[in-house]
Every structure is written in C-alpha cells, then in structure tokens.
Scaffold this motif. Structure first.
Motif, short mmCIF file in Angstrom:
data_model
loop_
_atom_site.label_atom_id
_atom_site.label_comp_id
_atom_site.label_asym_id
_atom_site.label_seq_id
_atom_site.Cartn_x
_atom_site.Cartn_y
_atom_site.Cartn_z
N LEU A 82 0.82 -1.21 0.00
CA LEU A 82 0.00 0.00 0.00
C LEU A 82 0.86 1.27 0.00
CD1 LEU A 82 -2.96 -0.98 2.36
CD2 LEU A 82 -2.87 -0.97 -0.14
N GLN A 84 3.84 1.44 -1.29
CA GLN A 84 4.36 1.46 -2.65
C GLN A 84 3.34 2.08 -3.61
OE1 GLN A 84 7.42 0.29 -3.21
NE2 GLN A 84 7.45 0.60 -5.40
N ALA A 85 2.07 1.65 -3.46
CA ALA A 85 1.01 2.18 -4.33
C ALA A 85 0.85 3.69 -4.15
CB ALA A 85 -0.30 1.46 -4.03
N SER A 86 0.97 4.14 -2.89
CA SER A 86 0.79 5.57 -2.64
C SER A 86 1.86 6.41 -3.33
CB SER A 86 0.80 5.84 -1.13
OG SER A 86 2.13 5.84 -0.65
N ILE A 90 -1.77 6.01 -6.38
CA ILE A 90 -2.92 5.11 -6.55
C ILE A 90 -3.78 5.19 -5.29
CG2 ILE A 90 -3.61 2.71 -6.88
CD1 ILE A 90 -0.77 2.30 -8.10
N LYS A 92 -6.46 4.16 -2.29
CA LYS A 92 -6.38 2.97 -1.46
C LYS A 92 -7.25 1.81 -1.97
CE LYS A 92 -6.06 1.51 3.31
NZ LYS A 92 -6.31 1.78 4.71
N THR A 94 -8.31 1.13 -5.06
CA THR A 94 -7.69 0.54 -6.24
C THR A 94 -6.47 -0.29 -5.84
OG1 THR A 94 -8.28 2.62 -7.31
CG2 THR A 94 -6.93 1.10 -8.58
N ALA A 95 -5.69 0.28 -4.91
CA ALA A 95 -4.47 -0.41 -4.49
C ALA A 95 -4.81 -1.75 -3.84
CB ALA A 95 -3.68 0.48 -3.52
N LYS A 98 -5.88 -4.20 -6.56
CA LYS A 98 -4.74 -4.69 -7.35
C LYS A 98 -3.84 -5.59 -6.52
CE LYS A 98 -4.28 -1.00 -10.72
NZ LYS A 98 -3.48 0.13 -11.18
N ALA A 99 -3.67 -5.19 -5.25
CA ALA A 99 -2.81 -5.98 -4.37
C ALA A 99 -3.35 -7.39 -4.23
CB ALA A 99 -2.71 -5.31 -3.00
N ILE A 134 2.68 -3.08 -8.73
CA ILE A 134 1.42 -2.57 -8.22
C ILE A 134 0.90 -1.40 -9.05
CG2 ILE A 134 2.51 -1.02 -6.50
CD1 ILE A 134 -0.66 -3.11 -5.88
N HIS A 135 1.80 -0.65 -9.68
CA HIS A 135 1.36 0.49 -10.47
C HIS A 135 1.31 0.16 -11.96
CE1 HIS A 135 5.70 0.56 -10.36
NE2 HIS A 135 5.73 1.33 -11.42
#
Lengths: 315, 278
Positions: A82, A84-86, A90, A92, A94-95, A98-99, A134-135
C-alpha cells in the motif's frame, strides 16, 4: 568504470536479459536506466522519454525489483504494497484491489498480513515482484530476480515472470548470472562482460555462435572410420573428431541428424554402443566468447551485508 | 492514499512496533530530571547557618529568595531544570530523526522511493512530520513524569498554556528534525550520524539556558546561548509553565519560527537536489 559505452535495444513486450558474471556491469546498467544513477555520457530513450531530461515521466512507467530484498521487514506485506502504491498516487481502494489480484497470482495472499521479517527468501522475492508491479508499469526491471533461491523456488518465480508478461504485456528487462535462467526465461539476451556487451540475440542465435550440437557416439574401432566420408554423406555434419574413445560429431539440430548418422554408420558396419546428444548451452557460449566461465559463488556476498544490517537493526 | 500520509504512517508504525526502543528514549532525560534535577537542590545550598542571629534570619532569607528567583524565575531548581529538559529532550530525539533515512539508504528502501515518481521533498517532509509527532507524544510522557517528580507549575497555567507548549515544542522539533534529516541526506554510514550526534548534543545543551541561566555566563558563551534555538524555546516554555503566562516574548517566538522555516526550506531544496540519484 562499471559500464563502457554499451548500445542495445529492447523491444516492447519482450523479456530481455542481461547475462554476465558478477561485476560485469548489469546492476549499473539497470540503475542508469531506472534513473538511480546518472550516466556520465551517452543517451537512452525509454518509451519515447529521454533519460536525464524526462526522468519524472520515466519513473511513472517503470517498475523495479531490485537485487536486494528491500521491502520494509518491520511492516506487513500488505502495508508495504500500500505504501508502494501511494508513491504512484494510486488510491487505497484501487491499491487494495490490485494488491489482492497480484498477491493471489504469486500465492502470497495468506501471508499478506504478516510482518515481512517472518517471510522466507522466496516469499520476499514474490513480495518484491508484487511491489514492483502494483502500479502496472510498462517496463519492469528485474535485477537478479532469483538470487539466492533454491531451484524449485526459482522455477516458480520464472513462471510468475512469464505470466506477468503474458497477462499484463509488461516489457521486462532483467539481469542474471544464471545461464539456465536466461535460457529458460528470456526472449533475447545480451551477454555482458567487463562493462561491454559481447553478444546479443535470442538464446538460439547465441548458441548458434557455437558451431552446433555435438553428437557423442561410442563405437567399436572408432579409429578405422573415415571421418571425411561421414561429413560428405550425412547432412548437416560439419566436423568429426575422435575424443576420449568416442566420436564427436558437430552438427546443426543434432536430434534430426542422429537417425541418419546411425543409418550411415550401420551401412558401414560400424557397431554403435551408445549415443549422447550435447546441446550447446549459454555456459558454453560464454566460455567460447570470453574464454572464462561465469561463476555463481560470489552471489551470496551482496546479500550478506544487508542481512547483517537487518539483524543489527533489530537489536 | 496520499504518499506523504503513507510515508508518515510507515515511520509511525515502525516506531510503535519497537516498544523497547521507545522506553530507552526516556532513559537519558529521565536521568537528568530525576538524578540531576533532584540531587542539585540549589535552594537548600543557601540554608542559613544556626550561628546567624535570629533577628537577621528573615531578612537574609528574603534576600536569598529574591536572588534565586531573579536568576531562575522560581525557588525550585527542579522546576527550572525540568522546563529546560523538555526542549533538550526534543533536541536529543530529533538528532536521531535522520537515522531512518540512513538505514533506508543502507537497506535499499531509499532506492525504492527514488525510482518512484514521488516528489523528493515528500521523502524529507514525511520524516520531519513523523519525528515531530513522535517527539510530542514522548514529551507528553515526560511532562507527566516531571509533574509526578514535583514540577511546580505557575498559578495561571491552564489548557491554553499546555496547548501553546505543544506548539512551541513542535516548532522546535520541526527545526531540529529538519536540520538533522537534511544532514543525513548525504550520509551513508550510521556511525557518522552517531558521531555527529555525540559531537553536538552536550555542547548544545550546555551552551543554552537549559541547566543554568544565561545571564551569569561569560559573554562568549552568552553569544552561543543567544543563537541556540534551545535557549529561546526554554524562555518560551518557562514563561508558559513557571510564570503561567501566555503572553510570550515576541523575540524568542519569532526567532524559533524563523529557524524552523529556514531549516525546512533548506531541507526541501536540498532533498530535491540530492535525492535525484542514489
């Protein structure tokens, strides 16, 4: 100098591998391409963006799975993902979505809420893959993705990497010093040694640099055979030698040569005791190109310092 | 999720998961408070001997009281010291705020941040914010301990004073954390950071009015004390706690805010420059 005027292209959607011994300049190349190191000279275009000038744009479309295990081991796997996504903006929901998908893909779902320090090496590698993806990067850099893993885990990671390319169409640029890894995984390989690229091509093309396959045939009275006769009458045979009590027949695509060769020998009343087909490997290609072997033994060194630091940090 | 919030929460999670380490951050200030503050009973040093004629005792006592109050603002040295230790504590724990960056560099986590498109100053600011939150939470514990040890708060002390204390110490924390995180932008070895910390912590504490009033210092030391942010933070905290007043000396307040603003601007500028490449 770690890398000296290298020049190569990677095509969209392919798995391109840099193969070479430790210290050849593989990580340096990756770190220049992912903006971590500033090249002293030269130019690189990544998906139309110019390295150095458009670094911010490049950072948005690339993902990195570094050689070292760099997920924060004091956090859980999901927390790491999470954060990493931020970094890529991205949100939360969506993250999380995807996670979940990615964790499922690499079979890490059950461990998602455990602290990373409780993970095994293979699990950490898989987490690194998820974090790098993740992105949904267009280009994924994998630096020695299976370093220090056992053979079974390595094979699983290969599967994941292949499916990443197949499912998401990611272009993958990876480095490795494992021959079989480059051979099994890469569409094209650049062999790098002492900061220079010494050969580039598909695994097959590289192996074709050697003259071909070798068919080893154990025969009775090998000395009496007319080698020139074999070269002239069996298709694709290039060279025949007598090595260690066996005939060494160099040929292209040995599996198709064997039947014809055996028939020929039979017709000449040569008694064949056994046949072995030796396919050229990348190891042999590297040996052929550099006169040296790629060694695996130094591989552990780069990990050990960080491992010590990690232990030290917990005290 | 916002990158700044995510990185702050990362720092906070790592912090509260190391419970033992948190305990240790209290050890040094606690020693200063409990051992130094309590053993150094300044007021009792001036006990009037029995040989003094009884008719002078009250006059002498009055004189002593006035001298001590003039110097320390209170008859109770412990209260003077404790109100100084709050800022010293902020200094000491801010000094280690750059450590997480050095470890992130060492352990490769920084590479992860640097290859991402995250704004470089976010990496810096997240640590300043996390450090300041940590410092203020720890200060709360320290304040309670000081009260338990007998901190004398002025009669006018109310919730507003407490709130302003947090603001003052927050500004001090932003200033010191920014400085030490900026310094660690370039440092690769944590030993170097520890050496810098050890080099600076005691001099900064002594060259301030934390332990003793600056007025009695030689002039060269007074100059150091005057530019030391600790001194100004102490003046503000003592106004709030000892005097129980909320009207703060404007010079000290302005100085502290200025230092914090400059430190944070320099930190942002340098992190944008330095954190471009590994």
């Amino acid at each position: 100098m770690a890398v000296d005027h290298i020049d190569f292209e990677v095509y969209e959607g392919e798995i391109f591998g840099f193969l070479g011994p430790n210290g050849a300049g593989k990580t340096t190349t990756i770190n220049m391409l992912n903006t971590l190191i500033e090249p002293t000279e030269g130019e690189a275009i990544i998906d139309g963006y110019k390295l150095g000038k458009d670094n911010e744009e490049i950072r948005k479309i690339i993902g990195l799975v570094p050689q070292e295990l760099t997920a924060d081991d004091e956090l859980t796997g999901l927390e790491n993902i999470l954060i990493q996504a931020s970094l890529y903006g991205i949100n939360k929901d969506t993250a999380l979505h995807k996670a979940e998908e990615l964790l499922d893909m690499v079979d890490l779902k059950d461990a998602a809420n455990r602290l990373v320090k409780t993970y095994s090496g293979g699990m950490r590698r898989r987490l690194e893959l998820v974090m790098g993806l993740i992105h949904r990067p267009k280009i994924l850099f994998l630096d020695e993705p299976t370093l220090g893993l056992d053979v079974q885990t390595r094979a699983r990671i290969w599967e994941y990497i292949r499916s990443l390319r197949d499912i998401y169409g990611v272009t993958i640029f990876m480095t490795t010093h494992y021959m079989e890894e480059a051979d099994a995984l890469c569409d094209r390989i650049g062999i790098i040694d002492r900061g220079k690229i010494i050969a580039i091509g598909t695994p097959r093309e590289l192996k074709n640099l050697l003259k071909g396959d070798i068919i080893m045939i154990e025969v009775e009275n090998g000395v009496d055979i007319d080698y020139q006769d074999i070269i002239e009458n069996v298709s694709n045979v290039k060279e025949v030698k007598y090595v260690d009590g066996r005939l060494a027949v160099t040929t292209e695509r040995g599996e198709y040569t064997i039947p014809e060769l055996l028939n020929h020998l039979h017709s000449k009343n040569v008694k064949v005791r056994g046949v072995e087909l030796v396919k050229p490997s990348l190891e042999q290609v590297f040996l052929y190109l550099t006169g040296r072997r790629i060694r695996d033994e130094e591989a552990i060194d780069s990990l050990s310092y960080r491992a010590i630091m990690r232990r030290r940090r917990r005290i | 999720m916002n990158a700044l919030a995510a990185l702050v929460s990362r720092e906070m999670k790592k912090w509260y998961r190391r419970r033992i380490a948190i305990l240790f951050t209290f050890v040094t200030p606690l020693f200063w408070l409990a051992l130094f503050g309590k053993s150094m009973n300044l007021y009792k040093l001036f006990k009037i001997p029995d040989t003094v004629p009884p008719q002078f005792i009250n006059i002498i006592q009055e004189a002593i009281d006035q001298i001590i109050i003039a110097a320390f603002g209170t008859k109770d040295y412990f209260t003077f010291l404790a109100t100084g230790m709050f800022s010293v504590f902020i200094l000491f724990s801010s000094m280690f705020s750059g450590m997480s960056l050095i470890f992130d560099r060492r352990l490769g986590y920084l590479s992860r941040l640097l290859v991402s498109p995250v704004k470089r100053e976010i990496i810096f600011l997240s640590r300043v914010i996390a450090s300041t939150i940590r410092n203020l939470l720890q200060f709360t514990a320290l304040f309670i301990i000081a009260l338990a040890l007998g901190l004398n708060i002025g009669p006018g002390f109310g919730p507003a004073n407490l709130l302003v204390m947090y603001i003052v110490l927050g500004i001090l924390s932003i200033a010191f954390s920014s400085i030490f995180i900026t310094v660690s932008l370039k440092i690769e070895e944590h030993d170097t950071a520890i050496a810098i910390t050890n080099l600076l912590n005691l001099p900064l504490m002594f060259a301030s009015n934390s332990l003793f009033p600056k007025e009695q210092m030689p002039i060269w030391l007074q100059i150091f004390a005057e530019i030391n942010p600790l001194t100004h933070s102490n003046i503000l905290i003592r106004t709030l706690v000892i005097e129980g007043s909320i009207s703060l000396p404007i010079v000290s307040l302005t100085y502290l805010i200025t230092i914090a603003v400059i430190a944070i601007i320099i930190g942002i500028a340098l992190s944008r420059k330095i954190l471009q490449h590994l």
